[in-house]
Design a protein around this motif. Structure first.
Motif, PDB file in Angstrom:
ATOM      1  N   CYS A   1      31.811  23.834  50.645  1.00  0.00           N
ATOM      2  CA  CYS A   1      31.884  24.948  51.479  1.00  0.00           C
ATOM      3  C   CYS A   1      30.966  25.445  52.663  1.00  0.00           C
ATOM      4  O   CYS A   1      30.075  24.721  52.562  1.00  0.00           O
ATOM      5  CB  CYS A   1      32.279  26.189  50.671  1.00  0.00           C
ATOM      6  SG  CYS A   1      31.093  26.974  49.693  1.00  0.00           S
TER       7      CYS A   1
ATOM      8  N   LEU B   1      32.826  31.783  35.526  1.00  0.00           N
ATOM      9  CA  LEU B   1      34.084  32.425  36.264  1.00  0.00           C
ATOM     10  C   LEU B   1      34.927  31.435  36.851  1.00  0.00           C
ATOM     11  O   LEU B   1      34.653  30.551  37.787  1.00  0.00           O
ATOM     12  CB  LEU B   1      33.370  33.151  37.649  1.00  0.00           C
ATOM     13  CG  LEU B   1      32.949  34.605  37.102  1.00  0.00           C
ATOM     14  CD1 LEU B   1      32.027  35.077  38.203  1.00  0.00           C
ATOM     15  CD2 LEU B   1      33.934  35.688  36.803  1.00  0.00           C
TER      16      LEU B   1
ATOM     17  N   PRO C   1      39.000  31.006  37.970  1.00  0.00           N
ATOM     18  CA  PRO C   1      40.339  31.950  38.355  1.00  0.00           C
ATOM     19  C   PRO C   1      41.409  31.147  37.298  1.00  0.00           C
ATOM     20  O   PRO C   1      42.369  31.911  37.166  1.00  0.00           O
ATOM     21  CB  PRO C   1      40.544  31.471  39.846  1.00  0.00           C
ATOM     22  CG  PRO C   1      39.178  31.020  40.218  1.00  0.00           C
ATOM     23  CD  PRO C   1      38.348  30.340  39.056  1.00  0.00           C
TER      24      PRO C   1
ATOM     25  N   SER D   1      34.498  24.696  47.884  1.00  0.00           N
ATOM     26  CA  SER D   1      35.794  25.157  48.631  1.00  0.00           C
ATOM     27  C   SER D   1      36.957  25.602  47.722  1.00  0.00           C
ATOM     28  O   SER D   1      37.019  24.879  46.703  1.00  0.00           O
ATOM     29  CB  SER D   1      35.986  24.318  49.602  1.00  0.00           C
ATOM     30  OG  SER D   1      37.224  23.923  49.928  1.00  0.00           O
TER      31      SER D   1
ATOM     32  N   ARG E   1      36.245  32.867  32.159  1.00  0.00           N
ATOM     33  CA  ARG E   1      37.095  33.930  32.330  1.00  0.00           C
ATOM     34  C   ARG E   1      37.718  33.962  33.889  1.00  0.00           C
ATOM     35  O   ARG E   1      36.990  33.767  34.705  1.00  0.00           O
ATOM     36  CB  ARG E   1      36.232  35.155  32.223  1.00  0.00           C
ATOM     37  CG  ARG E   1      35.547  35.264  30.782  1.00  0.00           C
ATOM     38  CD  ARG E   1      36.196  35.819  29.764  1.00  0.00           C
ATOM     39  NE  ARG E   1      35.526  36.103  28.562  1.00  0.00           N
ATOM     40  CZ  ARG E   1      35.440  35.256  27.581  1.00  0.00           C
ATOM     41  NH1 ARG E   1      35.652  33.950  27.558  1.00  0.00           N
ATOM     42  NH2 ARG E   1      34.670  35.582  26.437  1.00  0.00           N
ATOM     43  N   ALA E   2      38.768  34.839  33.989  1.00  0.00           N
ATOM     44  CA  ALA E   2      39.206  34.908  35.111  1.00  0.00           C
ATOM     45  C   ALA E   2      39.091  36.535  35.592  1.00  0.00           C
ATOM     46  O   ALA E   2      39.075  37.354  34.464  1.00  0.00           O
ATOM     47  CB  ALA E   2      40.845  34.612  35.237  1.00  0.00           C
ATOM     48  N   LEU E   3      39.051  36.828  36.721  1.00  0.00           N
ATOM     49  CA  LEU E   3      38.995  38.159  36.902  1.00  0.00           C
ATOM     50  C   LEU E   3      40.350  39.056  37.130  1.00  0.00           C
ATOM     51  O   LEU E   3      41.342  38.239  37.525  1.00  0.00           O
ATOM     52  CB  LEU E   3      38.297  38.538  38.325  1.00  0.00           C
ATOM     53  CG  LEU E   3      36.810  38.478  38.287  1.00  0.00           C
ATOM     54  CD1 LEU E   3      35.942  38.115  39.543  1.00  0.00           C
ATOM     55  CD2 LEU E   3      36.352  39.548  37.500  1.00  0.00           C
TER      56      LEU E   3
ATOM     57  N   ARG F   1      41.385  35.987  45.434  1.00  0.00           N
ATOM     58  CA  ARG F   1      40.609  35.214  46.125  1.00  0.00           C
ATOM     59  C   ARG F   1      39.329  35.621  46.489  1.00  0.00           C
ATOM     60  O   ARG F   1      39.203  35.796  47.723  1.00  0.00           O
ATOM     61  CB  ARG F   1      41.456  34.388  47.324  1.00  0.00           C
ATOM     62  CG  ARG F   1      40.868  33.138  47.654  1.00  0.00           C
ATOM     63  CD  ARG F   1      41.904  32.429  48.259  1.00  0.00           C
ATOM     64  NE  ARG F   1      42.526  31.418  47.600  1.00  0.00           N
ATOM     65  CZ  ARG F   1      42.741  30.308  48.168  1.00  0.00           C
ATOM     66  NH1 ARG F   1      42.371  29.797  49.340  1.00  0.00           N
ATOM     67  NH2 ARG F   1      43.631  29.327  47.501  1.00  0.00           N
ATOM     68  N   LEU F   2      38.352  35.821  45.731  1.00  0.00           N
ATOM     69  CA  LEU F   2      37.061  36.381  45.926  1.00  0.00           C
ATOM     70  C   LEU F   2      36.029  35.309  46.485  1.00  0.00           C
ATOM     71  O   LEU F   2      36.084  34.366  45.928  1.00  0.00           O
ATOM     72  CB  LEU F   2      36.773  37.135  44.666  1.00  0.00           C
ATOM     73  CG  LEU F   2      37.610  38.149  44.230  1.00  0.00           C
ATOM     74  CD1 LEU F   2      37.067  38.948  42.876  1.00  0.00           C
ATOM     75  CD2 LEU F   2      38.007  39.207  45.278  1.00  0.00           C
ATOM     76  N   THR F   3      34.973  35.905  47.236  1.00  0.00           N
ATOM     77  CA  THR F   3      33.877  35.014  47.473  1.00  0.00           C
ATOM     78  C   THR F   3      33.094  35.038  46.060  1.00  0.00           C
ATOM     79  O   THR F   3      33.307  35.847  45.079  1.00  0.00           O
ATOM     80  CB  THR F   3      32.883  35.552  48.590  1.00  0.00           C
ATOM     81  OG1 THR F   3      32.642  36.931  48.040  1.00  0.00           O
ATOM     82  CG2 THR F   3      33.686  35.523  49.894  1.00  0.00           C
TER      83      THR F   3
ATOM     84  N   ALA G   1      32.911  37.993  43.167  1.00  0.00           N
ATOM     85  CA  ALA G   1      33.423  37.503  41.674  1.00  0.00           C
ATOM     86  C   ALA G   1      32.239  38.021  40.831  1.00  0.00           C
ATOM     87  O   ALA G   1      32.540  38.521  39.690  1.00  0.00           O
ATOM     88  CB  ALA G   1      33.747  36.111  41.618  1.00  0.00           C
TER      89      ALA G   1
HETATM   90  C1  SAM Z   1      36.138  28.939  45.147  1.00  0.00           C
HETATM   91  S1  SAM Z   1      34.539  29.626  45.209  1.00  0.00           S
HETATM   92  C2  SAM Z   1      34.340  30.063  47.062  1.00  0.00           C
HETATM   93  C3  SAM Z   1      33.145  30.362  47.724  1.00  0.00           C
HETATM   94  C4  SAM Z   1      33.001  30.980  48.936  1.00  0.00           C
HETATM   95  N1  SAM Z   1      32.898  29.876  49.771  1.00  0.00           N
HETATM   96  C5  SAM Z   1      31.658  31.919  48.958  1.00  0.00           C
HETATM   97  O1  SAM Z   1      30.692  31.314  49.719  1.00  0.00           O
HETATM   98  O2  SAM Z   1      31.443  32.653  48.239  1.00  0.00           O
HETATM   99  C6  SAM Z   1      34.708  31.325  44.762  1.00  0.00           C
HETATM  100  C7  SAM Z   1      34.085  31.316  43.275  1.00  0.00           C
HETATM  101  O3  SAM Z   1      34.112  32.505  42.740  1.00  0.00           O
HETATM  102  C8  SAM Z   1      34.671  32.900  41.525  1.00  0.00           C
HETATM  103  N2  SAM Z   1      36.118  33.495  41.665  1.00  0.00           N
HETATM  104  C9  SAM Z   1      36.653  33.960  42.800  1.00  0.00           C
HETATM  105  N3  SAM Z   1      37.701  34.558  42.573  1.00  0.00           N
HETATM  106  C10 SAM Z   1      37.920  34.623  41.275  1.00  0.00           C
HETATM  107  C11 SAM Z   1      38.889  35.220  40.227  1.00  0.00           C
HETATM  108  N4  SAM Z   1      39.948  35.792  40.846  1.00  0.00           N
HETATM  109  N5  SAM Z   1      38.667  35.076  38.781  1.00  0.00           N
HETATM  110  C12 SAM Z   1      37.401  34.322  38.608  1.00  0.00           C
HETATM  111  N6  SAM Z   1      36.457  33.755  39.165  1.00  0.00           N
HETATM  112  C13 SAM Z   1      36.603  33.809  40.540  1.00  0.00           C
HETATM  113  C14 SAM Z   1      35.200  31.389  41.064  1.00  0.00           C
HETATM  114  O4  SAM Z   1      33.853  30.898  40.266  1.00  0.00           O
HETATM  115  C15 SAM Z   1      35.260  30.733  42.192  1.00  0.00           C
HETATM  116  O5  SAM Z   1      35.198  29.161  42.021  1.00  0.00           O
END
Ligand code: SAM
Length: 163
Positions: free
Chosen positions: A12, A44, A46, A68, A84-86, A102-104, A108
């Motif tokens: 990313c 974490l 998703p 990413s 775990r998922a949030l 879709r959290l950063t 998360a």
């Molecule tokens: C895909 S990365 C993207 C990072 C982003 N570019 C940043 O700088 O923060 C986000 C990470 O946060 C966690 N995360 C985000 N949304 C989540 C959710 N709904 N449930 C569980 N983990 C989550 C996961 O570890 C996920 O891989």
């Protein structure tokens, strides 16, 4: 203080990367390979079936998979026990503002800290971001409800109130 980790694969945009900023401030440690993540951590993911809940408060650390969204592949950690998922929460970051789930990585991690009762640490890791504390404001009601739940099943039932 719960130790925080992020597995970072450099996919990313480094200018928008939330975990790099946390690492620079000594608030989180970055692991450059999956093998370096402590195996008992609350991971974490998703795609996990179990939701974060207060029942996770005794896990030794929390880890985000910082990559990413386009390349997020959880195959390598599919057998890990504490994935775990949030539950339903909306993003407050400028890229995905208002988008559920879709959290950063910092959002998360902060949501997890809040749900397991580490509310001050949740505040502290969001504070360095201009939009960070907004995350706690826009999700105030669900976060408080989830933090009062007994377990994952109760958290999943509660999220229906907000979806
Ligand atoms: C895909 S990365 C993207 C990072 C982003 N570019 C940043 O700088 O923060 C986000 C990470 O946060 C966690 N995360 C985000 N949304 C989540 C959710 N709904 N449930 C569980 N983990 C989550 C996961 O570890 C996920 O891989």
């Amino acid at each position: 203080m719960i130790p925080l980790y992020a597995y970072r694969d450099d996919t990313c945009d480094p200018r928008k990367c939330t975990v790099k900023k946390l690492a620079r401030r000594g608030l989180l440690r970055i692991a450059t390979s999956i093998a370096k993540i402590p195996r008992q951590t609350l991971l974490l993911d998703p795609t996990a079936e179990q939701a974060v809940s207060p029942a996770d408060q005794n896990l030794p650390s929390i880890t985000a998979l910082d990559c990413s969204w386009e390349v997020l592949d959880t195959g390598a950690v599919a057998s890990w026990r504490n994935r775990r998922a949030l539950p339903f929460l909306v993003a407050a970051n400028p890229v995905n503002f208002g988008r559920p789930f879709r959290l950063t990585s910092v959002e998360a991690l902060a949501a997890t800290l809040y749900i397991i009762g580490e509310k001050e640490q949740a505040h502290d890791i969001l504070a360095p971001f201009g939009w960070g504390l907004r995350f706690l404001e826009v999700n105030a009601d669900p976060l408080e409800d989830y933090s009062q739940a007994k377990d994952s099943a109760e958290v999943v039932a509660l999220q229906a109130l907000y979806m």
